[in-house]
Motif scaffolding. Sequence first.
Motif, short mmCIF file in Angstrom:
data_model
loop_
_atom_site.label_atom_id
_atom_site.label_comp_id
_atom_site.label_asym_id
_atom_site.label_seq_id
_atom_site.Cartn_x
_atom_site.Cartn_y
_atom_site.Cartn_z
N ARG A 5 -6.77 -1.27 0.47
CA ARG A 5 -5.60 -1.44 1.31
C ARG A 5 -4.55 -2.46 0.65
O ARG A 5 -3.72 -3.00 1.33
N ASP A 6 -4.37 -2.19 -0.63
CA ASP A 6 -3.52 -2.88 -1.26
C ASP A 6 -2.28 -1.92 -1.39
O ASP A 6 -2.03 -0.82 -1.14
N LYS A 7 -0.96 -2.60 -1.93
CA LYS A 7 -0.05 -1.91 -2.16
C LYS A 7 -0.05 -0.80 -2.92
O LYS A 7 0.66 0.50 -2.42
N TYR A 9 -1.27 2.46 -0.88
CA TYR A 9 -0.39 3.17 -0.02
C TYR A 9 0.83 3.99 -0.72
O TYR A 9 1.36 4.86 -0.42
N ARG A 10 1.14 3.39 -1.77
CA ARG A 10 2.31 3.80 -2.46
C ARG A 10 1.65 5.09 -3.27
O ARG A 10 2.32 6.25 -3.00
N HIS A 25 2.23 -5.29 3.63
CA HIS A 25 2.81 -5.30 2.29
C HIS A 25 4.42 -5.26 2.68
O HIS A 25 5.10 -5.01 2.03
N ASP A 26 4.69 -5.65 3.95
CA ASP A 26 6.26 -5.75 4.34
C ASP A 26 7.07 -4.38 4.09
O ASP A 26 8.00 -4.31 4.31
N ARG A 27 6.01 -3.30 4.30
CA ARG A 27 6.85 -1.86 4.01
C ARG A 27 6.09 -0.63 4.72
O ARG A 27 6.49 0.31 5.39
N TYR A 28 4.67 -0.86 4.66
CA TYR A 28 3.66 0.37 5.07
C TYR A 28 3.16 0.24 6.50
O TYR A 28 2.57 -0.83 6.96
#
Length: 651
Positions: free
Chosen positions: A520-522, A525-526, A569-572
Amino acid sequence: MATTQHPAPSRLRAWMLEGLSDMGKGHAQQAQRPEPEPAHQGQRWYRVMCLTGVDYFSTLGYQPGIAALAAGLLSPIATIVLVIVTLAGALPVYRRVAEESPRGEGSIAMLERLLSFWKGKLFVLTLLGFAATDFLITITLSAADASTHLVENPHLNDALHDQQMLITLLLVALLGAVFLKGFLEAIGVAVALVVAYLALNAVVVTVGLWHVITEGHVVTDWSNALTAEHGNVFVMIGMALLVFPKLALGMSGFETGVAVMPHVKGDPGDTEERPTGRIRDTKKLLTTAALIMSCFLITTSFITTLLIPEEDFEEGGPANGRALAYLAHDYLGGTFGTVYDVSTIAILWFAGASAMAGLLNLMPRYLPRYGMAPHWARAVRPMVIVFTLVAFLVTWIFDADVDAQGGAYATGVLVLISSAAIAVTIAARKAGQRNWTIAFAVISAVFLYTTVVNVIERPDGVKIGACFIAGIILISLLSRLLRAFELRVTSVTLDPMAERFVRDMASRKIRFIANEPDNRDKAEYRDKIEQIRQDNDVPGQEDFVFVEVTVTDPSEFEAGLTVHGEVLHDRYRVLTLESSSVPNALAAFLLHVRDTTGRTPHIYFEWTEGSPFANFLRFFLFGQGEVAPVTREVLREAEPDRARRPRVHTG
């Protein structure tokens, strides 16, 4: 939630499935529109006791005869051992069960709470097999004994001779017909039957004791024969302990006593969370029933052993299966004896009705919830037909013989009591009650010993119990397999953040990515978004919301679904769900989004590596596996209109 539109059922199908609700519909409605009922509704405990009594007290119709066959001259002493075990063992156990399951769930539900996953389900299915043995043999044995009283009546013996099998089958069929028409638990009928039956038995016992007292040589003859056969009193007690398991069916009725708890009125201030009055009065019910039955067991075994010749108890003898009726005719005349026969037949038939009601209450409580029974198993009439046909088969196998069914009946009773004893032992241990834990452990050991001895000496019981268990497990697993692609989520609830995500996406194309959470790190998801874009040729400006399902207990079949939203992560944007099955949870969520937004959602998967068959087994047993095609199949079955079906993309 979306519902599938089906054509109107035929009149026969509608009648058969009358009262059947869609899976989870009742749960969802209850959650949305609770309809509180006064918790104190019901009947006084002594009236409800008669519902237990039609099962418990009716065993007097055959128990003295079975005890005489099993123990011979030791029958009164062995019955005293039975009474001691009842009052010091079964009664304390079920008083504790009443505390632990005040809504009538019984010991099976207590044990279910202690075990999870498939081992818990298989254990419950095993207990259900023995419970089915208990209830079904109650139906067939009671009908067989009722037909015995009818056939052996002096006024009818010539006309009905050798017709016991036919009469038994007719009584079972009549029972099924009544339930097909619609059976309401009539406590008033149970009260009338129990009061009349116990009163007639009290008359027979009183007259029998009078003859024992006035004919003093009867006691002397019995004691001399007993001493000659067994020597001293210690040998007699030892032999009585050995033959006691054969008399164990005299403890039937305790499980029914707990099952009828919801009918007990209790106190006006009772609530479903704290039904103090109901628990207290159920304990009174159990204690009073046990004391009444204990008195009758001791006195009836005493007078029948002393007053009836031993050969008359044998198969084909006039007292076989109807010892008290034999005395009623012999000492009180044909008129009283016939009245006694009618009362016995009535209460035995009603005992079958009580057992049928128990089956209809027990099986739908577990099997459909496990996904281990078809939808129609929630309806009364199809299940009545199934149970009636099985009762026909059991009656035919045992040739409508009361004595032959005693072992199977005792096995079912003893397994349920043993499971209850183990359940309360564990409950006492969890509560930190050391003395009660030790006491219940000793009681459990006694009942386990009794069960094992009964199984060794009369294996018919465990054989037919094993047949029920094997049948239930096989049919259950097949049903679960057939219903594997069924939409089995009862309700979908979104938290405020999840609702915000869905509302925001509803203004454009709704795209979800099914993601199996790892770190579940950035980077996770990227990389996932990049892979989905490349595999499906999605334009770069399109945005996605991740959907992650965590499998909790894969053996569970139906449950509600709660969706939580979060930004990582302020995005996903990520929606998290917990369910017993990943594909079913995703399908239910997609249908909910479609219905609330009016737009068709799209969900993107990647193919799962490995054998399709192995992946299907993973889905069936563990709720995971080949998620993409299974999600699509669940959606296809839930929504027949292809135009309205959420879109599934796999790359």
